[in-house]
Write an enzyme that holds these catalytic residues in place. Structure first.
Site, PDB file in Angstrom:
ATOM      1  N   ILE A 203     -64.697  29.090 -73.564  1.00 27.31           N
ATOM      2  CA  ILE A 203     -65.343  29.108 -74.881  1.00 27.31           C
ATOM      3  C   ILE A 203     -64.370  29.706 -75.887  1.00 27.31           C
ATOM      4  O   ILE A 203     -64.204  30.913 -75.980  1.00 27.31           O
ATOM      5  CB  ILE A 203     -66.663  29.890 -74.843  1.00 27.31           C
ATOM      6  N   HIS A 204     -63.711  28.813 -76.619  1.00 24.61           N
ATOM      7  CA  HIS A 204     -62.800  29.207 -77.699  1.00 24.61           C
ATOM      8  C   HIS A 204     -63.519  28.910 -79.014  1.00 24.61           C
ATOM      9  O   HIS A 204     -64.745  28.758 -79.027  1.00 24.61           O
ATOM     10  CB  HIS A 204     -61.451  28.480 -77.562  1.00 24.61           C
ATOM     11  N   ALA A 205     -62.802  28.822 -80.113  1.00 27.69           N
ATOM     12  CA  ALA A 205     -63.429  28.706 -81.436  1.00 27.69           C
ATOM     13  C   ALA A 205     -64.358  27.491 -81.575  1.00 27.69           C
ATOM     14  O   ALA A 205     -65.467  27.619 -82.078  1.00 27.69           O
ATOM     15  CB  ALA A 205     -62.352  28.662 -82.520  1.00 27.69           C
TER      16      ALA A 205
ATOM     17  N   ALA B 294     -67.572  27.806 -79.464  1.00 29.53           N
ATOM     18  CA  ALA B 294     -68.354  28.921 -80.014  1.00 29.53           C
ATOM     19  C   ALA B 294     -69.067  28.484 -81.291  1.00 29.53           C
ATOM     20  O   ALA B 294     -70.239  28.823 -81.510  1.00 29.53           O
ATOM     21  CB  ALA B 294     -67.462  30.126 -80.289  1.00 29.53           C
TER      22      ALA B 294
ATOM     23  N   GLU C  22     -65.621  18.144 -74.662  1.00 28.05           N
ATOM     24  CA  GLU C  22     -64.166  18.310 -74.741  1.00 28.05           C
ATOM     25  C   GLU C  22     -63.429  17.533 -73.660  1.00 28.05           C
ATOM     26  O   GLU C  22     -62.213  17.384 -73.735  1.00 28.05           O
ATOM     27  CB  GLU C  22     -63.781  19.788 -74.634  1.00 28.05           C
TER      28      GLU C  22
END
Length: 88
Positions: free
Chosen positions: A14-16, A19, A87
């Site tokens: 969970i990156h930008a 999130a 993703e």
């Protein structure tokens, strides 16, 4: 209250971007949406809170949703995790 155990399935964790997707989705609902990982508990409506959890690939988290639309909110957020935040 609805409680679900979720696993971060996308390789980048969970990156930008994930999130932001989690926070935007949680904000669509009236219910309180909480994510827990180990000893950390954050409001899932806060992008910075979600990023700060540092949830990497295969991390297990607990989702707790309380409020008038808790079932729908929990299902939609669970689907985000299951779809790997689109993703992969």
């Amino acid at each position: 209250m609805v409680e679900k155990i979720l696993t971060v399935q996308n390789r980048a964790g969970i990156h930008a971007r994930p999130a932001a997707i989690i926070a935007q989705t949680a904000n669509r609902f009236e219910s309180e949406v909480i994510l827990q990982k180990d000893d950390a508990t954050v409001n899932a409506k806060s992008i910075m809170g979600v990023i700060a959890m540092g949830a990497g690939y295969n991390t297990t988290m607990t989702l707790q949703v309380t409020g008038p639309d808790e079932s729908e909110a929990a299902s939609v957020i669970e689907e985000l995790f299951n779809s790997k935040f689109e993703e992969e």
